[in-house]
Design an enzyme around this catalytic site. Structure first.
Site, PDB file in Angstrom:
ATOM      1  N   GLY A   1      41.057  33.198  41.741  1.00 46.92           N
ATOM      2  CA  GLY A   1      39.883  33.228  42.609  1.00 46.92           C
ATOM      3  C   GLY A   1      38.974  34.404  42.296  1.00 46.92           C
ATOM      4  O   GLY A   1      39.307  35.274  41.466  1.00 46.92           O
ATOM      5  N   ASP A   2      37.787  34.401  42.920  1.00 52.35           N
ATOM      6  CA  ASP A   2      36.812  35.488  42.761  1.00 52.35           C
ATOM      7  C   ASP A   2      36.351  35.667  41.321  1.00 52.35           C
ATOM      8  O   ASP A   2      36.049  36.781  40.885  1.00 52.35           O
ATOM      9  CB  ASP A   2      37.387  36.821  43.291  1.00 52.35           C
ATOM     10  CG  ASP A   2      37.824  36.706  44.738  1.00 52.35           C
ATOM     11  OD1 ASP A   2      37.176  35.958  45.480  1.00 52.35           O
ATOM     12  OD2 ASP A   2      38.822  37.362  45.113  1.00 52.35           O
TER      13      ASP A   2
ATOM     14  N   GLY B   1      35.257  33.217  49.505  1.00 53.64           N
ATOM     15  CA  GLY B   1      34.106  34.093  49.693  1.00 53.64           C
ATOM     16  C   GLY B   1      33.302  34.056  48.415  1.00 53.64           C
ATOM     17  O   GLY B   1      33.749  34.558  47.390  1.00 53.64           O
ATOM     18  N   HIS B   2      32.162  33.400  48.463  1.00 48.31           N
ATOM     19  CA  HIS B   2      31.352  33.239  47.256  1.00 48.31           C
ATOM     20  C   HIS B   2      30.076  34.067  47.415  1.00 48.31           C
ATOM     21  O   HIS B   2      29.269  33.815  48.310  1.00 48.31           O
ATOM     22  CB  HIS B   2      31.024  31.760  47.020  1.00 48.31           C
ATOM     23  CG  HIS B   2      32.251  30.943  46.760  1.00 48.31           C
ATOM     24  ND1 HIS B   2      32.229  29.588  46.543  1.00 48.31           N
ATOM     25  CD2 HIS B   2      33.559  31.294  46.662  1.00 48.31           C
ATOM     26  CE1 HIS B   2      33.465  29.153  46.333  1.00 48.31           C
ATOM     27  NE2 HIS B   2      34.284  30.180  46.414  1.00 48.31           N
TER      28      HIS B   2
ATOM     29  N   GLY C   1      33.656  34.413  40.158  1.00 46.77           N
ATOM     30  CA  GLY C   1      32.191  34.324  40.081  1.00 46.77           C
ATOM     31  C   GLY C   1      31.700  32.883  40.216  1.00 46.77           C
ATOM     32  O   GLY C   1      30.600  32.555  39.777  1.00 46.77           O
ATOM     33  N   LYS C   2      32.511  32.061  40.873  1.00 52.54           N
ATOM     34  CA  LYS C   2      32.141  30.628  41.030  1.00 52.54           C
ATOM     35  C   LYS C   2      30.824  30.480  41.794  1.00 52.54           C
ATOM     36  O   LYS C   2      30.007  29.626  41.469  1.00 52.54           O
ATOM     37  CB  LYS C   2      33.252  29.871  41.794  1.00 52.54           C
ATOM     38  CG  LYS C   2      34.590  29.861  41.069  1.00 52.54           C
ATOM     39  CD  LYS C   2      35.660  29.197  41.902  1.00 52.54           C
ATOM     40  CE  LYS C   2      36.022  29.973  43.152  1.00 52.54           C
ATOM     41  NZ  LYS C   2      36.656  31.278  42.918  1.00 52.54           N
ATOM     42  N   GLY C   3      30.660  31.330  42.820  1.00 52.18           N
ATOM     43  CA  GLY C   3      29.441  31.247  43.639  1.00 52.18           C
ATOM     44  C   GLY C   3      28.208  31.502  42.793  1.00 52.18           C
ATOM     45  O   GLY C   3      27.245  30.753  42.831  1.00 52.18           O
TER      46      GLY C   3
ATOM     47  N   GLN D   1      38.806  29.172  45.449  1.00 45.87           N
ATOM     48  CA  GLN D   1      40.034  29.764  44.917  1.00 45.87           C
ATOM     49  C   GLN D   1      40.126  29.546  43.398  1.00 45.87           C
ATOM     50  O   GLN D   1      39.098  29.426  42.750  1.00 45.87           O
ATOM     51  CB  GLN D   1      41.281  29.215  45.644  1.00 45.87           C
ATOM     52  CG  GLN D   1      41.416  29.683  47.076  1.00 45.87           C
ATOM     53  CD  GLN D   1      40.637  28.845  48.086  1.00 45.87           C
ATOM     54  OE1 GLN D   1      40.711  27.637  48.057  1.00 45.87           O
ATOM     55  NE2 GLN D   1      39.902  29.493  48.964  1.00 45.87           N
TER      56      GLN D   1
HETATM   57  P1  GDP Z   1      33.869  33.653  43.716  1.00 44.43           P
HETATM   58  O1  GDP Z   1      34.777  33.661  44.891  1.00 44.43           O
HETATM   59  O2  GDP Z   1      34.493  33.062  42.498  1.00 44.43           O
HETATM   60  O3  GDP Z   1      32.531  33.034  44.009  1.00 44.43           O
HETATM   61  O4  GDP Z   1      33.573  35.179  43.364  1.00 44.43           O
HETATM   62  P2  GDP Z   1      33.239  36.368  44.414  1.00 44.43           P
HETATM   63  O5  GDP Z   1      31.847  36.200  44.846  1.00 44.43           O
HETATM   64  O6  GDP Z   1      34.294  36.481  45.437  1.00 44.43           O
HETATM   65  O7  GDP Z   1      33.426  37.623  43.491  1.00 44.43           O
HETATM   66  C1  GDP Z   1      32.680  37.810  42.335  1.00 44.43           C
HETATM   67  C2  GDP Z   1      31.861  39.110  42.491  1.00 44.43           C
HETATM   68  O8  GDP Z   1      31.355  39.497  41.232  1.00 44.43           O
HETATM   69  C3  GDP Z   1      30.642  38.955  43.384  1.00 44.43           C
HETATM   70  O9  GDP Z   1      30.405  40.181  44.016  1.00 44.43           O
HETATM   71  C4  GDP Z   1      29.521  38.634  42.399  1.00 44.43           C
HETATM   72  O10 GDP Z   1      28.242  39.047  42.869  1.00 44.43           O
HETATM   73  C5  GDP Z   1      29.931  39.450  41.225  1.00 44.43           C
HETATM   74  N1  GDP Z   1      29.586  38.889  39.911  1.00 44.43           N
HETATM   75  C6  GDP Z   1      29.556  37.591  39.511  1.00 44.43           C
HETATM   76  N2  GDP Z   1      29.291  37.527  38.195  1.00 44.43           N
HETATM   77  C7  GDP Z   1      29.161  38.797  37.757  1.00 44.43           C
HETATM   78  C8  GDP Z   1      28.932  39.389  36.477  1.00 44.43           C
HETATM   79  O11 GDP Z   1      28.806  38.726  35.464  1.00 44.43           O
HETATM   80  N3  GDP Z   1      28.892  40.754  36.420  1.00 44.43           N
HETATM   81  C9  GDP Z   1      29.060  41.535  37.529  1.00 44.43           C
HETATM   82  N4  GDP Z   1      29.005  42.854  37.365  1.00 44.43           N
HETATM   83  N5  GDP Z   1      29.272  41.020  38.740  1.00 44.43           N
HETATM   84  C10 GDP Z   1      29.354  39.664  38.850  1.00 44.43           C
HETATM   85  P1  IMO Z   2      37.425  32.329  46.424  1.00 47.99           P
HETATM   86  O1  IMO Z   2      36.915  30.938  46.606  1.00 47.99           O
HETATM   87  C1  IMO Z   2      40.803  35.095  46.120  1.00 47.99           C
HETATM   88  C2  IMO Z   2      44.344  34.172  48.523  1.00 47.99           C
HETATM   89  C3  IMO Z   2      44.680  35.106  49.665  1.00 47.99           C
HETATM   90  C4  IMO Z   2      46.192  34.987  49.674  1.00 47.99           C
HETATM   91  C5  IMO Z   2      46.412  33.521  49.346  1.00 47.99           C
HETATM   92  C6  IMO Z   2      46.659  32.641  50.546  1.00 47.99           C
HETATM   93  O2  IMO Z   2      36.560  33.400  46.963  1.00 47.99           O
HETATM   94  O3  IMO Z   2      37.806  32.553  44.992  1.00 47.99           O
HETATM   95  P2  IMO Z   2      45.087  31.742  52.481  1.00 47.99           P
HETATM   96  O4  IMO Z   2      44.263  32.457  53.492  1.00 47.99           O
HETATM   97  O5  IMO Z   2      44.317  30.817  51.606  1.00 47.99           O
HETATM   98  O6  IMO Z   2      46.274  31.053  53.096  1.00 47.99           O
HETATM   99  O7  IMO Z   2      45.695  32.910  51.558  1.00 47.99           O
HETATM  100  O8  IMO Z   2      45.249  33.084  48.677  1.00 47.99           O
HETATM  101  N1  IMO Z   2      42.977  33.608  48.538  1.00 47.99           N
HETATM  102  C7  IMO Z   2      41.992  33.987  47.723  1.00 47.99           C
HETATM  103  N2  IMO Z   2      41.955  34.965  46.797  1.00 47.99           N
HETATM  104  N3  IMO Z   2      39.727  34.290  46.299  1.00 47.99           N
HETATM  105  C8  IMO Z   2      39.771  33.291  47.193  1.00 47.99           C
HETATM  106  O9  IMO Z   2      38.764  32.386  47.316  1.00 47.99           O
HETATM  107  C9  IMO Z   2      40.910  33.118  47.997  1.00 47.99           C
HETATM  108  N4  IMO Z   2      41.271  32.274  48.983  1.00 47.99           N
HETATM  109  C10 IMO Z   2      42.530  32.564  49.298  1.00 47.99           C
HETATM  110  O10 IMO Z   2      44.253  36.414  49.390  1.00 47.99           O
HETATM  111  O11 IMO Z   2      46.736  35.743  48.637  1.00 47.99           O
HETATM  112 MG    MG Z   3      35.556  35.013  46.286  1.00 49.04          MG
END
Ligand code: GDP
Ligand code: IMO
Ligand code: MG
Length: 434
Positions: free
Chosen positions: A12-13, A40-41, A15-17, A223
């Site tokens: 997860g996280d 959280g995107h 950069g899908k958003g 995720q």
């Molecule tokens: P998601 O859950 O996959 O949508 O990702 P998140 O938003 O939780 O986390 C990605 C973080 O990295 C966010 O704060 C974005 O603004 C940031 N981000 C995405 N792409 C890039 C990148 O290429 N470079 C940097 N420095 N930040 C990025």
């Molecule tokens: P995005 O879409 C990162 C993790 C939680 C925990 C586990 C189970 O932003 O990438 P839950 O509340 O789903 O039962 O928690 O999954 N988790 C994530 N980690 N990015 C996410 O979503 C997540 N959604 C859940 O931290 O370890």
């Molecule tokens: Mg996220």
């Protein structure tokens, strides 16, 4: 057929958003198909930062349909707050559609999430405590409330007593309580129904008709594959399937209607919460990446564990998720390092391991094996100007890093992200819509 899926190729996280928002510019319909407000995107548009948990990232682009599919679990209070925030930014909600089959998260789900974590003790998952797991449990147990129920008082009055009794008893045994009465529950659900009614529809019909018309349909995963309930690091996973296969059940479309699958792959690895992470860096370097990459959870604010890129995982994601292209993100965070490491396989008791093991005890004994590649300098100018110069203009060592990923995984990196903004993206493919 012009559909494209965006999924997470790690924990997860990735950069899908950001990538969804970038591609949404050319899409007609954007669909979330699983997860809930555990996601959280983050999307940065100019200086405005949006943190979306439930609304599809396409909501920020005018004139698009933004669909919350049946596979999503919805915290209605959270959704209403997000809707208000979008409106407050001067954007409309005309495109929003919510599946009548999606399940609803209730307060007792959040309480149960917390109570279950306490019971697990030192084997707690580190959930987001948003009630995601208990809500999916109710869905499987056939005791959930669905969005369509919110419009039918009779159904609610019929269902509420047994469900509420069950939840009260369980919570009491677990050392918590629930003081909600049947009337309170029904009133609350009816209120939510009223608020959401204009947006509720059979989203499978809507999405399939959109595909039939030749619209461009983008599926936005939440995720990542390592949090997938079947293919992730069980039990340290979320409670839904997260890979592209989940689009079929979570959006109500056939498997033959999923086109390309774009896997978001962060240039290094992060994970929030507990569970195995073979390439985790303990100490200064991990902290450096956490700070430089701003690796703090969008949903819970927790620091994300950081480590080198793990290609065993990337290949796992490709195989399970049918990934046809990568969006390699956050490459800029690795700027200025003398060398960068990439894990190509593991060793376990002297044996080479190429596939991610299921078993936690095996996972705890894995040794990642790395290739060390030359790093690249920080670029002098802005990321925007670097992106504008295109892929060829990137430092040769960075391109070498990307080529290494492509060669090892057999998957092209069609998109390169070097910053948070839309303009800090290099689209090597141009057209994503066959
Ligand atoms: P998601 O859950 O996959 O949508 O990702 P998140 O938003 O939780 O986390 C990605 C973080 O990295 C966010 O704060 C974005 O603004 C940031 N981000 C995405 N792409 C890039 C990148 O290429 N470079 C940097 N420095 N930040 C990025
Ligand atoms: P995005 O879409 C990162 C993790 C939680 C925990 C586990 C189970 O932003 O990438 P839950 O509340 O789903 O039962 O928690 O999954 N988790 C994530 N980690 N990015 C996410 O979503 C997540 N959604 C859940 O931290 O370890
Ligand atoms: Mg996220």
């Amino acid at each position: 057929m012009r559909t494209l899926a965006i999924t997470g190729a790690q924990w997860g996280d990735e950069g899908k958003g950001k990538i969804t928002d970038y591609l949404a510019q050319d899409a007609d319909t954007i669909v979330r198909f699983q997860g809930g407000n555990n996601a959280g995107h983050t999307i940065q548009i100019g200086e405005d930062v949006f943190k979306l948990h439930l609304l599809p990232s396409g909501i920020l682009r005018a004139g698009k349909a933004a669909v919350i599919g049946n596979g999503v679990v919805i915290d209605v209070e959270e959704l209403l707050e997000e809707m208000s925030a979008v409106e407050a930014s001067g954007r409309g909600l005309e495109g929003l559609r919510i599946s009548d089959r999606a399940h609803v998260i209730l307060n007792y789900h959040r309480k149960l999430d917390g109570a279950e974590e306490l019971y697990r003790g030192d084997r707690s998952v580190g959930t987001t405590r948003r009630g995601i797991g208990p809500c999916y449990q109710d869905k499987a147990a056939r005791t959930g409330f669905r969005v369509c129920d919110l419009l039918e008082e009779d159904t609610l009055r019929e269902k509420a007593p047994a469900v509420l009794r069950m939840k009260k008893d369980i919570l009491e045994v677990m050392g918590d309580s629930c003081d909600c009465t049947e009337d309170m529950l029904v009133e609350r659900l009816l209120g939510w129904g009223k608020a959401l009614e204009p947006y509720i529809c059979d989203s499978s019909v809507l999405v399939n008709e959109s595909i039939d018309r030749g619209d461009r349909v983008l599926f936005e995963g939440a995720q990542g594959v390592m949090l997938d309930i079947d293919h992730g690091t069980y039990p340290y996973v979320t409670s839904s399937n997260t890979m592209a296969g989940a689009i079929c059940s979570g959006a109500g479309v056939g498997p033959n209607r999923i086109g390309d699958v774009l896997g978001c792959l962060k240039a290094y690895t992060t994970r929030v919460g507990e569970g195995p992470m073979p390439t985790e860096l303990h100490g200064e370097l991990g902290e450096y990446i956490m700070k430089k990459g701003g690796e703090f959870g969008t949903t819970t604010g927790r620091g994300r564990r950081c480590g080198w890129l793990d290609l065993v995982i990337a290949k796992h994601a490709v195989r399970i998720g049918g990934i046809t292209s990568f969006a390699v993100t956050k490459l800029d965070v690795l700027n200025g390092m003398e060398t960068v490491k990439v894990c190509t396989h593991y060793e376990l008791d002297g044996e080479r391991i190429d596939h991610f093991p299921a078993c936690l005890s095996r996972l705890s004994r894995l040794e990642p094996v790395y290739v060390e590649l030359p790093g690249w300098e920080d670029w002098g100018g802005s990321a925007e100007s670097v992106a504008a110069a295109g892929y060829d203009g990137l430092p040769s060592e960075l391109k070498n890093y990307v080529s290494f990923i492509e060669k090892e995984t057999g998957v092209p990196a069609g998109m390169i992200s070097i910053g948070k903004r839309r303009s800090e993206t290099i689209d090597r493919r141009g057209s994503w819509w066959a």
